[in-house]
Write a protein that holds these residues in place. Structure first.
Motif, PDB file in Angstrom:
ATOM      1  N   UNK A 108       0.952  -1.190   0.022  1.00  0.00           N
ATOM      2  CA  UNK A 108       0.071  -0.054  -0.132  1.00  0.00           C
ATOM      3  C   UNK A 108       0.812   1.230  -0.109  1.00  0.00           C
ATOM      4  N   UNK A 109       1.922   1.347   0.920  1.00  0.00           N
ATOM      5  CA  UNK A 109       2.871   2.487   0.961  1.00  0.00           C
ATOM      6  C   UNK A 109       3.128   2.910  -0.516  1.00  0.00           C
ATOM      7  N   UNK A 110       3.666   1.844  -1.345  1.00  0.00           N
ATOM      8  CA  UNK A 110       4.075   2.323  -2.644  1.00  0.00           C
ATOM      9  C   UNK A 110       3.209   2.118  -3.949  1.00  0.00           C
ATOM     10  N   UNK A 111       2.049   1.705  -3.871  1.00  0.00           N
ATOM     11  CA  UNK A 111       1.052   1.475  -5.006  1.00  0.00           C
ATOM     12  C   UNK A 111      -0.321   2.049  -4.786  1.00  0.00           C
ATOM     13  N   UNK A 112      -0.717   2.511  -3.438  1.00  0.00           N
ATOM     14  CA  UNK A 112      -2.178   2.836  -3.434  1.00  0.00           C
ATOM     15  C   UNK A 112      -2.035   4.567  -3.853  1.00  0.00           C
ATOM     16  N   UNK A 113      -3.087   4.655  -4.821  1.00  0.00           N
ATOM     17  CA  UNK A 113      -3.071   5.890  -5.441  1.00  0.00           C
ATOM     18  C   UNK A 113      -4.423   6.535  -5.236  1.00  0.00           C
ATOM     19  N   UNK A 114      -5.613   5.897  -4.603  1.00  0.00           N
ATOM     20  CA  UNK A 114      -6.752   6.657  -4.402  1.00  0.00           C
ATOM     21  C   UNK A 114      -7.101   6.138  -2.788  1.00  0.00           C
ATOM     22  N   UNK A 115      -8.215   6.759  -2.331  1.00  0.00           N
ATOM     23  CA  UNK A 115      -8.280   6.506  -0.915  1.00  0.00           C
ATOM     24  C   UNK A 115      -8.453   5.000  -0.628  1.00  0.00           C
ATOM     25  N   UNK A 116      -9.041   4.081  -1.432  1.00  0.00           N
ATOM     26  CA  UNK A 116      -8.902   2.608  -1.303  1.00  0.00           C
ATOM     27  C   UNK A 116      -8.905   1.811  -2.430  1.00  0.00           C
ATOM     28  N   UNK A 117      -8.561   0.557  -2.208  1.00  0.00           N
ATOM     29  CA  UNK A 117      -8.430  -0.267  -3.474  1.00  0.00           C
ATOM     30  C   UNK A 117      -9.587  -1.315  -3.382  1.00  0.00           C
TER      31      UNK A 117
END
Length: 596
Positions: A108-117
């Motif tokens: 998540x630290x490196x790939x999350x781009x929106x509020x949730x996946x």
């Protein structure tokens, strides 16, 4: 620094069913909070909770009031929203059939781009008959809008903690509206096709490397049927574990037990990993990441909390003394079956910025003569924690102190939280600013008898500033009463205009003497913001009575508790009788000694 949380919920499973989830999370390198809401009571729930604690994870005991498919998301939302100010990422997952191969937060630290996946199962509803049938059964009026949409997996949710709290709440509401027991997957996908979730979700497929669902990607019973319609690359089993087609290890594998080869490989991998070494590594990581902000630790534990300390001792990991005054009972026991018997009574005490009062009421609790087993739970949302609750005191007297700074919590919400955390079958409310005699709990439990709720109808009150020692029979009226207020001197008042409704509120509306059975919590929770400007205590007792629970009131004629008025009091009193002050020594001799 904010914390990360992995949270799930279980009911109806033995420890053997849950152990792979727990062990894999501990050995994954995840350094945040691992929380499981345990709905089972009795021996099964006790064993599951104790084993989770033994691995440094945090069980939250709650009653199951309906279907777990909807309730779990509402309860998870409550936990996340209560502590949102202290959380960064939240990962909400199924428990029985989820296995962790790596720390999901690193991804998540490196790939999350929106509020949730949202984790895609790489199949459309039009191509997967079982999911389509479930959707039509759950939401027949809205099924067509999802016919061509990709199915997302409700068993793995992740994102910003505050957003996840609201998402889980919305999910619980929409699932409960379906009218069928298991509408969580269908409700979740319906939400994803609606704003604001459609614009805020980051859809990730199996090729993205966060999670894969064996149910749609590798299940031998269906893979040949769905392979022509599969939208992503298929995962593969290697010597390192379950990986993407590009060779990346999935942090999370869902429904792994549907593929025998995966199930065997993951269980073998867990057996080869040293839980002892993993716990030591996690503890070090937690100490480094969370030393600056211990707030949530006071509620669910952290790297400096007593649960982790106890776990470290059990597996032989050296540990420095705790800097947090929190005790999680199980001292010196290596097996859940060897632990101390559960308490019969749980004393709950909400407090805020009154350390001197709290110090006294802790002494009152420790002096109780009740011999049926007790614990005390304190929730304190003051900016700073108290400094007198040392670990030895908490261990000896079974005290759990939860400090939640930077987030003001209503008294009702505190009582509700402590009731959920309570191990006892009987809940006793202690106001932090009143005087409780040593025989108080013993006598109140006797008064409770076979009832569900008891409170005092007649009781003693004292205003130290004006030296007024009073007695109030709240179940009756006299022509003249006296007003005891924290904001003005006392004065007499005529009761000619008082009505029966006011008498009823005075009789059932003073929570300092409330005692009730925890079993009522399954139907009647304490509300933090009751409607109609009601206080939590009158609202709670009123709803218990309306629900048909047996509620009784008894007079205190022997001197069991002294309700104290002081400048920080939040309520006024209206007693009929003002007595000579020297009678305090007769009814409450130890109070006079305490105040010397």
């Amino acid at each position: 620094m904010k914390k990360d949380i992995v949270i799930g919920a279980v009911t109806g499973y033995d420890w053997a069913d849950i152990e792979p989830w727990a062990t894999s999370l501990v050995t994954s390198g995840f350094a945040g909070l691992g929380v499981v809401i345990v709905y089972d009571g009795g021996r099964r729930g006790d064993i599951v909770a104790a084993n989770l604690e033994s691995l440094g994870l945090y069980p939250v005991r709650m009653p199951l009031r309906g279907s777990i498919y909807s309730q779990r998301f509402g309860d998870i939302a409550h936990v996340l929203r209560t502590f949102a100010h202290s959380l960064r990422f939240a990962v909400v997952v199924d428990v029985r059939d989820v296995c962790f191969q790596a720390d999901p937060v690193k991804w998540l630290e490196t790939h999350l781009e929106r509020p949730f996946l949202a984790a895609s199962e790489s199949l459309r509803y039009s191509d997967e008959s079982r999911s389509w049938d479930d959707l039509q059964q759950s939401f027949p009026a809205h099924a067509e809008r999802l016919w061509a949409k990709t199915i997302c997996d409700v068993g793995v949710l992740a994102g910003q903690a505050g957003f996840m709290a609201d998402l889980c709440l919305a999910l619980s509401l929409i699932v409960a509206s379906a009218g069928v027991p298991a509408a969580d997957q269908s409700g979740y996908n319906l939400l994803l096709d609606m704003e604001p979730y459609r614009s805020t979700a980051q859809i990730v497929g199996s090729e993205n490397g966060f999670t894969c669902s064996a149910g749609s990607a590798a299940d031998p019973g269906k893979i040949e049927t769905v392979r022509p319609f599969h939208l992503g690359s298929e995962p593969m089993l290697t010597a390192e574990g379950i990986q993407t087609a590009a060779g990346e290890l999935y942090p999370i594998v869902h429904r792994y037990d549907r593929v025998p080869a995966w199930d065997q490989a993951l269980r073998s991998r867990l057996e080869s990993v040293s839980v002892r070494e993993a716990l030591a590594a996690v503890e070090n990581a937690q100490r480094e990441r969370f030393a600056a902000q211990p707030g949530l630790a006071r509620v669910l534990g952290d790297a400096d909390g007593a649960s982790i300390q106890h776990t470290a001792r059990m597996v032989g990991v050296p540990r420095e003394s705790s800097s947090i005054q929190l005790y999680s009972p199980m001292p010196g026991h290596s097996s859940p079956e060897d632990g101390p018997p559960p308490p019969r009574v749980s004393v709950v005490c909400p407090t805020y910025q009154r350390p001197e009062f709290l110090r006294k009421v802790v002494r009152h609790y420790c002096a109780q003569t009740f011999d049926g087993g007790m614990e005390m739970i304190i929730v304190d949302d003051s900016p700073e924690p108290v400094d007198f609750l040392d670990e030895e005191l908490c261990r000896e007297h079974r005290i759990r102190y939860y400090h939640i700074p930077n987030s003001r919590i209503t008294i009702g919400d505190k009582i509700n939280l402590m009731t959920q955390l309570a191990h006892g079958e009987i809940i006793v409310d202690f106001d932090d600013d009143d005087y409780y005699t040593p025989q108080y709990i013993e006598r109140m439990v006797e008064f409770l008898g076979d009832a569900d709720f008891v409170t005092l109808s007649r009781w003693f009150a004292y205003d130290p500033a004006s030296k007024m020692f009073c007695y109030w029979t709240t179940d009756s009226l006299s022509p003249i009463h006296f007003v005891l207020s924290p904001t003005q001197p006392s004065f007499p008042i005529s009761t000619s205009s008082w009505n029966s409704e006011l008498i009823h509120e005075q009789l059932w509306g003073y929570g300092f003497s409330f005692v009730w059975r925890k079993s009522t919590h399954q139907q009647i929770e304490v509300r933090g913001h009751p409607p109609g400007d009601l206080h939590w205590d009158y609202d709670f007792s009123l709803r218990l009575q309306r629900a048909g629970y047996k509620a009784i009131c008894v007079p205190d004629t022997e001197g069991l508790v002294l309700h104290i008025l002081h400048p920080k009091s939040t309520v006024s009193m209206f007693p009929q009788y003002v007595m000579p002050e020297f009678l305090i020594d007769k009814y409450f001799p130890l109070y006079a000694e305490e105040e010397v």
